[in-house]
Design a protein around this motif. Structure first.
Motif: not given
Length: 268
Positions: A160-181
């Motif tokens: 809705k606010f113009g972002g692109e979604v990456d929803d491949a991760a199952r957990t917040d922890d996995q997404n936080l790791r992707k963020l740091l990478l």
């Protein structure tokens, strides 16, 4: 109609159980991932939404059977009618296609007074990132935003606010790791979940943006199949939930004996 008038009308629908049809039990599902403090597959530490639905079931003398499933599977089973209701569903357009929510009288708008609770979806950035969010615009965003698989409300809000979604991760922890990478520019998650995991594992590495991406209400959402057969029972459940929330104090009211439902984790 003000809230008290609406609530008086709602309560008037809860008494005549004889009109609800011969329903002795209903089935429901929750996310197999703990969503503290709202839902939790661990029956020793049930979430507040589970407790509210269990109390309503007890008061209405209807047995509640709960399964903990992957959220996508939970919604698919509600869609097919295999399961009667989902605990903790948002009224996202995708879910409205196959589930019924409590409505304001004479409106297609969901009645938030009869929801199970409210949760805030927050955005997290790397500590050094210049990305910002003011509630309307995302600035300096170049890469996708990570959302957990199956979290439709987050996905909808990001798009809705113009972002692109990456929803491949199952957990917040996995997404936080992707963020740091540096694989995503931001990640989205529920406030309580993020505060806990960041405090324990990511302190000083990431920061939660101050403005919520979305503040959502979550409901006991009945399948359209169930609602067509038992509309009075569904309405009575929602009204009872509203009644319970007015005087609900978990620490004072909850005892393990009040949980009349059972939980079965899926092996799939």
């Amino acid at each position: 109609m003000n809230f008290l008038a609406h609530f008086a009308f709602a309560l008037s629908l809860t008494s005549p159980l004889i009109h609800m049809g011969p329903v002795s039990s209903i089935s429901a599902c929750i996310d197999e991932r703990p969503w503290i403090p709202y839902t939790n597959p661990d029956l020793e530490k049930p979430g507040t939404m589970q407790i509210l639905v269990a109390y309503a079931s007890r008061d209405l003398n209807v047995r509640l059977k709960v399964e903990a499933l992957p959220w996508k599977r939970c919604l698919a089973d509600v869609r097919s009618g295999r399961i009667d209701a989902a605990i903790g569903a948002s009224d996202a357009p995708f879910i409205l296609q196959f589930a019924e929510f409590p409505r304001l009288i004479g409106s297609e708008t969901s009645d938030t007074n009869r929801s199970l609770g409210t949760a805030r979806i927050m955005l997290v950035k790397r500590i050094e990132s210049s990305i910002d969010w003011d509630g309307a615009t995302l600035t300096h965003l170049k890469k996708p935003i990570g959302t957990a698989m199956g979290t439709q409300a987050m996905r909808t809000a990001v798009l809705k606010f113009g972002g692109e979604v990456d929803d491949a991760a199952r957990t917040d922890d996995q997404n936080l790791r992707k963020l740091l990478l540096d694989r995503v520019d931001l990640m989205a998650g529920y406030e309580f979940d993020l505060e806990e995991i960041i405090r324990t594992s990511y302190e000083g590495k990431v920061a939660i943006l101050s403005t919520p991406l979305l503040e959502s209400h979550y409901y006991l959402a009945f399948s359209k199949t169930f609602y067509r057969k038992h509309p009075a029972l569904a309405e009575t459940f929602w009204n009872k939930i509203a009644n319970l929330r007015l005087g609900y104090h978990p620490a004072r009211d909850f005892t393990q004996e009040d949980l009349t439902f059972t939980s079965r984790r899926s092996l799939h």
